[in-house]
Design a protein around this motif. Structure first.
Motif: not given
Length: 335
Positions: A118, A146, A148, A152-160
């Protein structure tokens, strides 16, 4: 000090940390920021950081840690699995990452290593990829980048709803630039697999930075985000979270002698890095320049060796473990 940007405006740090955790009053009220003073841009920070590395023992300090402690830290990773999953957060150009990967390879011969990175800075990602391309000894290691920030990485992991777990996560000199340190540690700790470990490398509370920023951070141009934080602040967060940890202290020095040589270009760049300010010596008020240079010579910041001024850049390596009591601590934190 591996740069790991986490900024809103240009997503790259300057070193003048916003230190809301430092509420103690100061006695430098006559010192102030003037309009001509500004923070370093991304490109300027990179150049100042290179100068810092050229004159400091930070990478040698890391090498000593890799030699003395890393083999023990990684020995039990993977729990006999055929693949070890690694995540580097704020990995910069990757030099330290690859040293750790090679230690992992030596400790677990024949095991595949999945290394994810990351890192928000595109120049650093490109340099990291080139370093990998030039390395002949990384067979059995896969790389995923990544581009990010950590948030941003944390947000992506949670959203997906990604539920991937890692055996080893490292965060080298990057927690200064995240907006929410406790929840960042909480999130990445939650990404650890059973018997996984998280390594945080941060400036020691015994370093000269600690003394310098407590007294003078308010005198320098402010940034969009960032924190003055040393190892003591991190361990306080870990205790609150109920996370088991060990701290390893390693000495590091930075030769800043040229800071005191009038008109020396290297010295000017060092002062820029110390203050996070472009052309600090040319734009700061004379009183601030004088006081800061005097402070740099004090025992809490530096020592003298063979006529040279060596700034204390000591590092703390904090290794974290997965333990069951963390569950209650995380629930308490939400409350």
């Amino acid at each position: 000090m591996e740069p790991a940007p986490e900024m809103k405006r240009n997503r790259f740090p300057s070193m003048n940390f916003e230190a809301e955790i430092l509420a103690a009053p100061h006695d430098n009220s006559e010192l102030y920021v003037v309009p001509s003073m500004r923070s370093l841009t991304a490109e300027e920070y990179v150049e100042a950081f290179k100068s810092f590395l050229d004159h400091s023992t930070e990478h040698q300090c890391m090498d000593e840690f890799n030699k003395e402690e890393m083999p023990r830290i990684v020995a039990g990773l993977g729990n006999g699995k055929s693949t070890i999953n690694v995540l580097g957060v704020g990995s910069g150009t990757g030099e330290q990452d690859l040293k750790m990967i090679r230690i992992l390879q030596a400790a677990h011969p024949g095991v595949l290593i999945n290394n994810e990175i990351v890192e928000p800075n595109p120049q650093h990602v490109a340099a990291y990829k080139e370093l990998v391309n030039q390395a002949p000894d990384l067979q059995g290691v896969s790389f995923i980048w990544h581009q990010l920030t950590s948030s941003e990485y944390e947000q992506q992991v949670k959203e997906k709803c990604i539920n991937k777990k890692f055996d080893f996560i490292h965060m080298i000199q990057m927690l200064y630039r995240v907006e929410d340190i406790p929840n960042t540690i909480k999130f990445f700790h939650s990404c650890l697999d059973h018997q996984g470990k998280l390594l945080i490398i941060i400036l020691s509370d015994s370093s000269g930075w600690a003394s310098l920023w407590k007294k003078y951070r308010h005198c320098l141009p402010s940034t969009d985000s960032g924190h003055y934080i040393t190892s003591d602040g991190i361990t306080a967060v870990l205790r609150r979270l109920g996370i088991q940890y060990r701290v390893h202290e390693f000495p590091s020095g930075w030769d800043i002698t040229e800071c005191f040589v009038e008109g020396d270009p290297a010295g000017g760049q060092m002062m820029d890095f110390l203050t996070g300010t472009k052309n600090f010596l040319g734009t700061a008020p004379p009183a601030l320049r004088r006081r800061l240079q005097e402070a740099l010579c004090q025992p809490e910041c530096s020592s003298k060796k063979d006529g040279r001024v060596i700034f204390c850049n000591n590092l703390s390596m904090i290794s974290l473990f997965v333990i069951r009591t963390l569950i209650k601590a995380l629930i308490d934190l939400e409350v």
